[in-house]
Design a protein around this motif. Structure first.
Motif, short mmCIF file in Angstrom:
data_model
loop_
_atom_site.label_atom_id
_atom_site.label_comp_id
_atom_site.label_asym_id
_atom_site.label_seq_id
_atom_site.Cartn_x
_atom_site.Cartn_y
_atom_site.Cartn_z
N GLU A 463 -35.91 8.15 -52.71
CA GLU A 463 -35.42 7.77 -51.39
C GLU A 463 -36.57 7.54 -50.41
OE1 GLU A 463 -31.10 10.11 -51.59
OE2 GLU A 463 -32.69 10.86 -50.27
N TYR A 464 -37.64 8.32 -50.56
CA TYR A 464 -38.81 8.14 -49.69
C TYR A 464 -39.46 6.78 -49.93
CZ TYR A 464 -43.42 8.96 -47.62
OH TYR A 464 -44.57 8.84 -46.87
N SER A 467 -37.35 4.19 -48.29
CA SER A 467 -37.46 4.22 -46.83
C SER A 467 -38.74 3.57 -46.32
CB SER A 467 -37.37 5.66 -46.33
OG SER A 467 -38.52 6.41 -46.70
N LEU A 470 -38.14 -0.24 -45.92
CA LEU A 470 -37.11 -0.76 -45.01
C LEU A 470 -37.66 -1.43 -43.76
CD1 LEU A 470 -34.39 2.05 -45.26
CD2 LEU A 470 -34.34 -0.23 -46.28
N LEU A 477 -31.58 2.82 -40.45
CA LEU A 477 -30.66 3.72 -41.14
C LEU A 477 -29.76 4.46 -40.14
CD1 LEU A 477 -32.98 5.39 -43.81
CD2 LEU A 477 -31.06 3.86 -44.26
N GLU A 479 -27.85 7.74 -39.04
CA GLU A 479 -28.12 9.16 -39.25
C GLU A 479 -26.81 9.95 -39.21
OE1 GLU A 479 -30.95 10.57 -36.45
OE2 GLU A 479 -32.47 9.05 -36.97
#
Length: 507
Positions: A463-464, A467, A470, A477, A479
């Motif tokens: 996921e990092y 991110s 992006l 994103l 939250e």
């Protein structure tokens, strides 16, 4: 007929031709002649690099193993095509950096901490401008690197020179022989006073060589990072047999590799590779894609969009059902072998296309491979006295049967896109960032966290990596609120999906 009218028409025609000739001559004079172009190219390159231009000396057929080369720092711990082309390679790397902002961001964030200080990394991957950005990131994070190529045709010579110029020991050049390939791997490992403690591999050849020639070297190696289907398969075989000596990270099956590099990269590069080598028109062509994994999905989607009639071969009923519901007919290769125009293999297996099937293909058919290894097409069976090989252009061979039938074989059955064209830089940034994080994780993991087994990258790291990429799309994103996070049982900062979650991507 009036003779004066005929003469007038002839005179008018000659006058028009003369005017056109003058215009053509003026237009031509705007551009330098062949000699002038060569002189201009040389003067431009000399003004910036004080060497002959890259294209001028590309005809040098001397084996790099027979050359004595030294970089500007006076060191010769490398073997590349021509160290004088380093400046051209530097420009290629700078272009790649522009579309690899996430990896550059990781480099800047971690550069002060030096998480790879003391790491001695030996790598065997494709040596391209994108790989160079990864290597230079590892060096910036504190690592020492020695590198070789995992494919004899995919090395960008000028990039290899640029890396050698800054002190990375590179042993690779485009067009290596089989003997050169293993010699380069051995030179990377067998360095007096230097012993690797990390391996990054693409295909498993480097890992195989260490096991075969330097098994004691694994006493100091902390881990292996592998990015290909073929290499991961080899690692699982070693693990099953109880012969895997160190922890290994399976990057290929991480979401950020498999669902992006394998799918989106191949969706674009399959067309590029075929066009550059054959100038083929895709519309109406009958194509069979062997394998409907992520690579096969990318290839079929691209070809379908270009108007090709696409068939799929598969052994897996789930992948077969996916292909059917995506609009493709699933067949056995023998059912369509006489009618198809193009065969593309992407299974990771061996002898997917056999000599018997090649014998039955029609004249002018194209055969190529999008898998890592050159085992998918039985190329060895084509090297027989009754068949003639005719080199048409770089990486393009006509294999000619006694009756005159020709089959077009690309890259001698090796990986088409990196052997014959290029691949999208941005998607390689995703893979390279994943590789860098996998190396950092294995190198810094406390003793006991990883056993002598094969592991997937932790979901949080996947996921990092996503991110970091992006911002390129100006994506924002949403939250979770505290209430929403509690309702779903999630940490607000992730991971957002369980390990068993299967991401599905449309073609």
């Amino acid at each position: 007929a009036n003779p004066l009218l005929g003469m007038y028409k002839l005179y008018s025609l000659l006058l028009l031709q003369q005017i056109q000739f003058v215009e053509d001559k003026q237009e031509f004079s705007r551009f330098p002649t062949k000699a002038g172009r060569r002189s201009l190219s040389r003067s431009i390159s000399q003004s910036s690099t004080d060497t002959a231009s890259y294209t001028d000396s590309s005809d040098d057929e001397t084996s790099p193993r027979d050359k004595i080369q030294v970089n500007s720092k006076g060191t010769n711990d490398f073997c590349v095509k021509n160290i004088k082309h380093a400046e051209f390679g530097r420009r290629e790397i700078e272009i790649a950096e522009q579309d690899m902002s996430a990896l550059i961001s990781l480099r800047k964030r971690a550069q002060g901490e030096k998480p790879l200080a003391g790491a001695k990394i030996v790598g065997c991957t494709h040596i391209t401008a994108q790989t160079a950005v990864l290597i230079e990131t590892l060096v910036a994070l504190g690592a020492q690197c020695r590198w070789t190529a995992c494919n004899i045709y995919s090395t960008q010579n000028e990039v290899a020179a640029a890396l050698s110029e800054i002190g990375v020991a590179v042993f690779a050049w485009k067009g290596e022989s089989e003997d050169d390939f293993w010699w380069c791997i051995n030179k990377c490992i067998n360095m007096e006073g230097w012993q690797p403690n990390m391996i990054i591999d693409d295909g498993g050849d480097l890992t195989h060589w260490v096991y075969k020639k330097y098994p004691n070297g694994f006493k100091k190696i902390r881990g292996i990072v592998e990015e290909s289907v073929t290499g991961v398969h080899r690692l699982y075989q070693l693990s099953k047999a109880g012969k895997l000596c160190v922890p290994a990270m399976n990057v290929n099956d991480s979401v950020t590799k498999q669902k992006f590099d394998n799918l989106y990269c191949c969706r674009e590069s399959i067309l590029d590779g075929l066009k550059r080598t054959t100038d083929v028109m895709f519309g109406g062509k009958q194509v069979v894609v062997c394998g409907y994994g992520e690579v096969g999905k990318g290839c079929t989607a691209a070809l379908k969009a270009m108007g090709s009639i696409v068939y799929v071969t598969e052994i897996d009923p789930i992948c077969s059902l996916q292909a059917c519901m995506d609009g493709f007919r699933v067949v056995k290769l023998n059912e369509v072998i006489r009618q198809v125009d193009i065969i593309i293999t992407c299974t990771g297996n061996k002898n997917v296309v056999t000599r018997d099937q090649l014998d039955r293909m029609k004249n002018g058919s194209i055969v190529c491979n999008m898998g890592h290894s050159n085992t998918e097409i039985d190329v060895a069976s084509l090297r027989t006295p009754e068949l003639t090989w005719e080199r048409v252009r770089s990486q393009v061979d006509h294999v000619i049967w006694p009756d005159g039938k020709r089959v077009i074989l690309l890259a001698e059955g090796r990986l088409l896109n990196l052997s014959c064209s290029t691949v999208p830089t941005f998607v390689l940034s995703i893979t390279a960032t994943t590789q860098a994080l996998a190396l950092i994780e294995l190198y810094n993991a406390p003793e006991g966290r990883y056993k002598q087994d094969v592991y997937l990258l932790p979901k949080k790291m996947d996921e990092y990596v996503a991110s970091l990429h992006l911002p390129t799309f100006d994506a924002h994103l949403t939250e979770l609120s505290d209430e929403q996070a509690k309702y779903l049982g999630l940490n607000k900062n992730g991971p957002f999906k369980p390990n068993y979650y299967r991401y599905t991507f449309p073609c």
